[in-house]
Write a protein that holds these residues in place. Structure first.
Motif, short mmCIF file in Angstrom:
data_model
loop_
_atom_site.label_atom_id
_atom_site.label_comp_id
_atom_site.label_asym_id
_atom_site.label_seq_id
_atom_site.Cartn_x
_atom_site.Cartn_y
_atom_site.Cartn_z
N GLU A 206 0.48 -0.90 -0.04
CA GLU A 206 -0.18 -0.15 -0.12
C GLU A 206 1.01 1.42 0.36
O GLU A 206 0.85 1.92 -0.45
CB GLU A 206 -1.25 -0.11 1.34
N GLY A 207 2.18 1.40 0.95
CA GLY A 207 2.56 2.72 0.70
C GLY A 207 3.61 2.67 0.19
O GLY A 207 3.49 3.94 -0.51
N ALA A 208 3.28 1.50 -1.06
CA ALA A 208 4.80 1.88 -2.37
C ALA A 208 3.73 2.38 -3.16
O ALA A 208 4.28 2.83 -4.11
CB ALA A 208 4.99 0.45 -2.95
N ARG A 209 2.04 2.39 -3.31
CA ARG A 209 1.32 2.95 -3.86
C ARG A 209 1.10 3.70 -3.96
O ARG A 209 0.80 4.49 -5.18
CB ARG A 209 0.08 1.70 -4.09
N ASP A 210 0.40 4.42 -3.19
CA ASP A 210 0.44 5.75 -2.15
C ASP A 210 1.52 6.46 -3.26
O ASP A 210 1.40 7.55 -3.36
CB ASP A 210 0.21 6.02 -1.15
N GLU A 211 2.99 6.02 -2.49
CA GLU A 211 3.42 6.69 -3.01
C GLU A 211 4.27 6.85 -4.46
O GLU A 211 4.23 8.05 -4.82
CB GLU A 211 5.09 5.97 -2.73
N ALA A 212 3.39 5.54 -5.44
CA ALA A 212 3.63 5.74 -6.76
C ALA A 212 2.83 6.84 -7.02
O ALA A 212 2.93 7.53 -8.34
CB ALA A 212 3.45 4.93 -7.45
N ALA A 213 2.01 7.00 -7.02
CA ALA A 213 0.33 7.79 -6.86
C ALA A 213 0.96 9.24 -6.60
O ALA A 213 0.56 10.33 -7.38
CB ALA A 213 -0.84 7.44 -6.14
N GLU A 214 1.51 9.39 -5.46
CA GLU A 214 1.78 10.88 -5.37
C GLU A 214 3.12 11.70 -6.51
O GLU A 214 3.19 12.50 -6.64
CB GLU A 214 2.45 10.61 -3.72
N ARG A 215 4.19 10.71 -6.68
CA ARG A 215 5.20 10.69 -7.73
C ARG A 215 4.09 10.95 -8.97
O ARG A 215 5.10 11.66 -9.51
CB ARG A 215 5.96 10.05 -7.96
N ALA A 216 3.47 10.69 -9.58
CA ALA A 216 2.37 10.46 -10.73
C ALA A 216 1.87 11.85 -10.58
O ALA A 216 1.43 13.08 -11.70
CB ALA A 216 1.80 9.64 -10.83
N ALA A 217 1.00 12.06 -9.38
CA ALA A 217 0.44 13.58 -8.98
C ALA A 217 1.37 15.01 -9.19
O ALA A 217 1.00 15.70 -9.56
CB ALA A 217 -0.52 13.18 -8.36
N ALA A 218 2.72 14.56 -9.11
CA ALA A 218 3.28 15.46 -8.69
C ALA A 218 3.74 15.71 -9.82
O ALA A 218 3.91 16.80 -10.20
CB ALA A 218 4.45 14.99 -7.77
N ALA A 219 3.95 14.75 -11.57
CA ALA A 219 4.61 15.30 -12.20
C ALA A 219 3.63 15.47 -12.51
O ALA A 219 4.26 16.57 -13.82
CB ALA A 219 4.95 13.71 -13.19
N GLN A 220 2.43 15.37 -12.59
CA GLN A 220 1.59 16.13 -13.54
C GLN A 220 1.09 17.84 -13.08
O GLN A 220 0.64 18.46 -14.00
CB GLN A 220 -0.26 15.56 -12.88
N VAL A 221 0.94 17.78 -12.11
CA VAL A 221 1.62 19.44 -11.12
C VAL A 221 2.87 20.22 -11.74
O VAL A 221 2.60 20.92 -12.15
CB VAL A 221 1.64 19.59 -9.55
N GLN A 222 3.51 19.50 -11.66
CA GLN A 222 4.92 20.34 -12.60
C GLN A 222 4.82 20.80 -14.22
O GLN A 222 4.95 21.46 -14.33
CB GLN A 222 6.47 19.03 -12.25
N GLN A 223 3.85 19.82 -14.70
CA GLN A 223 3.10 19.96 -16.25
C GLN A 223 2.95 21.15 -16.18
O GLN A 223 3.09 21.99 -16.90
CB GLN A 223 3.25 18.53 -16.99
N ALA A 224 1.36 21.32 -15.33
CA ALA A 224 0.67 22.02 -15.45
C ALA A 224 1.09 23.36 -15.28
O ALA A 224 1.24 24.53 -16.19
CB ALA A 224 -0.63 21.12 -14.68
N ILE A 225 2.69 23.92 -14.64
CA ILE A 225 3.19 24.90 -13.71
C ILE A 225 3.71 24.72 -15.35
O ILE A 225 3.81 26.10 -15.63
CB ILE A 225 4.10 24.65 -12.81
N VAL A 226 4.61 24.43 -15.99
CA VAL A 226 6.01 24.34 -17.52
C VAL A 226 4.24 24.93 -18.29
O VAL A 226 5.04 25.65 -18.89
CB VAL A 226 6.40 23.32 -17.56
N SER A 227 3.30 23.85 -18.35
CA SER A 227 1.95 24.00 -19.13
C SER A 227 1.55 26.05 -19.40
O SER A 227 1.74 26.91 -19.93
CB SER A 227 1.20 23.34 -19.28
N LEU A 228 1.80 26.16 -17.86
CA LEU A 228 1.13 27.95 -16.93
C LEU A 228 2.57 28.78 -17.82
O LEU A 228 1.80 29.61 -18.65
CB LEU A 228 0.67 27.93 -16.29
#
Length: 143
Positions: A4-26
């Motif tokens: 479970e912890g690993a899955r949460d961590e992977a989900a958080e990494r994926a979300a962080a990448a989405q956030v970073q991409q949004a800011i680059v696009s902005l």
């Protein structure tokens, strides 16, 4: 379970990448003068550089004024981003960036650290707060 912890961590990494991409696009959409795509990155109301709960139209006004002023060359380089999730569906990004904006009469250069707060809307991350935490260098000159 143990996975479970690993899955949460992977989900958080994926979300962080989405956030970073949004800011680059902005940043890219503004540099390219694509105002509608740029404004789509913001909530209807945004805490915007000390103006709390500002309407998105306020951002449009400020950005369009800058587009008119700096009509020769605009560059923003995002150097690094650190994304944390203070609560589910809410992200805080610390963005180190440098910029050069040039117009026919004015040049502005600088660097600093910005704080962006984003909230998840469906599969997108939308900015609800934007401010500078520190400006490490700033220069504006007539050209």
């Amino acid at each position: 379970g143990s996975g479970e912890g690993a899955r949460d961590e992977a989900a958080e990494r994926a979300a962080a990448a989405q956030v970073q991409q949004a800011i680059v696009s902005l940043n890219d959409t503004w540099v390219n003068g694509d105002m509608d795509a740029h404004l789509a990155h913001y909530a209807d109301r945004v805490d915007f550089y000390g103006a709390e709960d500002a309407p998105r139209s306020r951002i449009r006004q400020e950005r369009e004024r800058d587009l008119r002023t700096f009509n020769v060359n605009r560059q923003i380089r995002v150097l690094r981003q650190a994304v944390t999730f203070p609560e589910p569906g809410r992200a805080r990004a610390l963005v180190d960036k440098e910029w050069t904006f040039e117009g026919d009469r004015m040049r502005r250069t600088g660097a600093g650290r910005q704080e962006m707060i984003l909230e998840q809307e469906g599969d997108r991350w939308i900015v609800v707060s934007e401010r500078m935490l520190e400006t490490t260098r700033s220069r504006q000159e007539r050209v």
